[in-house]
Design an enzyme around this catalytic site. Structure first.
Site, mmCIF file in Angstrom:
data_model
loop_
_atom_site.group_PDB
_atom_site.id
_atom_site.type_symbol
_atom_site.label_atom_id
_atom_site.label_comp_id
_atom_site.label_asym_id
_atom_site.label_seq_id
_atom_site.Cartn_x
_atom_site.Cartn_y
_atom_site.Cartn_z
ATOM 1 N N ARG A 104 39.832 48.178 44.186
ATOM 2 C CA ARG A 104 40.165 47.134 43.221
ATOM 3 C C ARG A 104 40.473 47.796 41.883
ATOM 4 N NH1 ARG A 104 41.000 44.339 46.857
ATOM 5 N NH2 ARG A 104 40.281 42.203 47.313
ATOM 6 N N GLU A 118 47.495 42.246 38.741
ATOM 7 C CA GLU A 118 48.580 42.360 39.722
ATOM 8 C C GLU A 118 49.400 41.083 39.756
ATOM 9 O OE1 GLU A 118 46.853 43.495 43.477
ATOM 10 O OE2 GLU A 118 46.143 45.422 42.699
ATOM 11 N N HIS A 167 49.771 47.749 46.238
ATOM 12 C CA HIS A 167 48.648 47.151 46.968
ATOM 13 C C HIS A 167 48.983 46.956 48.454
ATOM 14 C CE1 HIS A 167 44.839 44.472 46.353
ATOM 15 N NE2 HIS A 167 44.810 45.112 47.513
#
Length: 325
Positions: free
Chosen positions: A238, A267, A286
């Protein structure tokens, strides 16, 4: 029992995913397709179980007392543990484990990118300048390097196995570890209080812990200052675990050699972020835990959990509302 599936908008994809359930073992289950948020708002009050990738306070409030269980189809649950959920009797589970292998593979690819100077190989292709010995002298053997793992959960364990297959020294820390000990694939497994020892010794430092109030901004300027200046920080967990401002400063100051980032504090990452300006930062959007058959495997995992639930058996991957993971 009514089980809502908010995992795809596509009705054909939904039919395909529903076909993966073992209906012979799921007597009395009615599945409800929830393609969008309007449907979630309409159906949530009638559901006993919700399978989704995330829930917010705005929609959680539409539940009724019949909702007993929310299954998050991802390993990270930090964004779903808001006060209303924590105070409720609704059980939360996640899809931990199904992406541990792919994430570990992705981290190894990041390590190989830096140790084998693959960016410089691409430069050779672009410039067509033969620099064999100059480039070869900068490559490193993994068997001479140390990997530090912050968070020895399922991803950390898979990563340690792969790293050991390359002959790396592996150091790791986990929250509930009480003493320093060695494991089959870990040379030193230490309590979090000894994390600085791992940081100082690692050539690659991989973040593999969940985001909680205890880990938010845990990797900050103090950590970067004690890392080797040839070390690389890797984050596939994260973004909020690393203080991005401190990371950018550490890269500017050359406190560390580089970074491999798959996750970010916000994000999508702002296109104006300074992280895009560094040649020694490997970036991806990601993707480390995603793969083509992810949804199918997630459904099969949930199928087994649902069968156990019907048979009053304990569920794996139940999220602790105190530890927040």
């Amino acid at each position: 029992m009514r089980v809502g599936l908010q995992i795809t908008k596509n009705p054909e994809k939904y039919k395909k995913l529903i076909s993966l359930f073992d209906m012979t073992s799921l007597n009395g289950i009615t599945f409800i397709h929830i393609p969008d948020l309007d449907s979630l708002k309409k159906n949530l009050k009638t559901l006993d179980v919700l399978v989704c990738y995330g829930i917010t306070p705005k929609y959680f409030k539409y539940r009724s007392n019949s909702l007993k269980w929310i299954h998050i189809g991802a390993s990270g649950v930090d964004g779903n543990l808001f006060p209303e959920v924590l105070k409720s009797k609704v059980m939360i589970t996640n899809a931990k484990g199904i992406n541990s292998g792919p994430v570990a593979e992705f981290i190894i690819s990041q390590i190989l990118f830096f140790s084998k100077k693959l960016d410089a190989c691409q430069e050779y292709k672009r410039d067509k300048k033969w620099n064999q010995w100059e480039l070869a002298s900068k490559t490193m053997q993994l068997s001479n390097l140390t990997l530090g793992i912050i968070g020895y959960g399922q991803i950390g364990k898979e990563l340690s196995k792969l790293a050991k297959s390359f002959g790396m020294e592996v150091l790791a820390t986990r929250r509930l570890q009480k003493k320093v000990e060695s494991k089959k694939f870990v040379d030193s497994l230490v309590p979090t209080s000894d994390m600085h020892m791992i940081v100082k010794r690692s050539d690659f430092l991989a973040v593999a812990c969940p985001l909680t109030p205890n880990t938010e901004n845990m990797i900050d300027k103090k950590i970067f200052k004690i890392m080797k200046n040839r070390a690389v920080i890797i984050n596939t967990s994260r973004g909020g675990i690393i203080n991005e401002d401190h990371l950018i400063q550490a890269l500017k100051n050359k406190d560390i050699s580089g970074a491999a980032l798959d996750v970010y504090a916000t994000e999508p990452l702002d296109p104006k972020s300074e992280l895009f300006d560094f040649n020694n930062v490997l970036m991806s959007p990601h993707i480390s835990g995603n793969f083509s058959s992810y949804q199918e495997i997630m459904i099969k995992q949930f199928n087994d959990m649902l069968i156990n639930h019907l048979n009053n058996k304990a569920l794996k991957n139940r999220v602790c509302k105190k530890r927040l993971y």
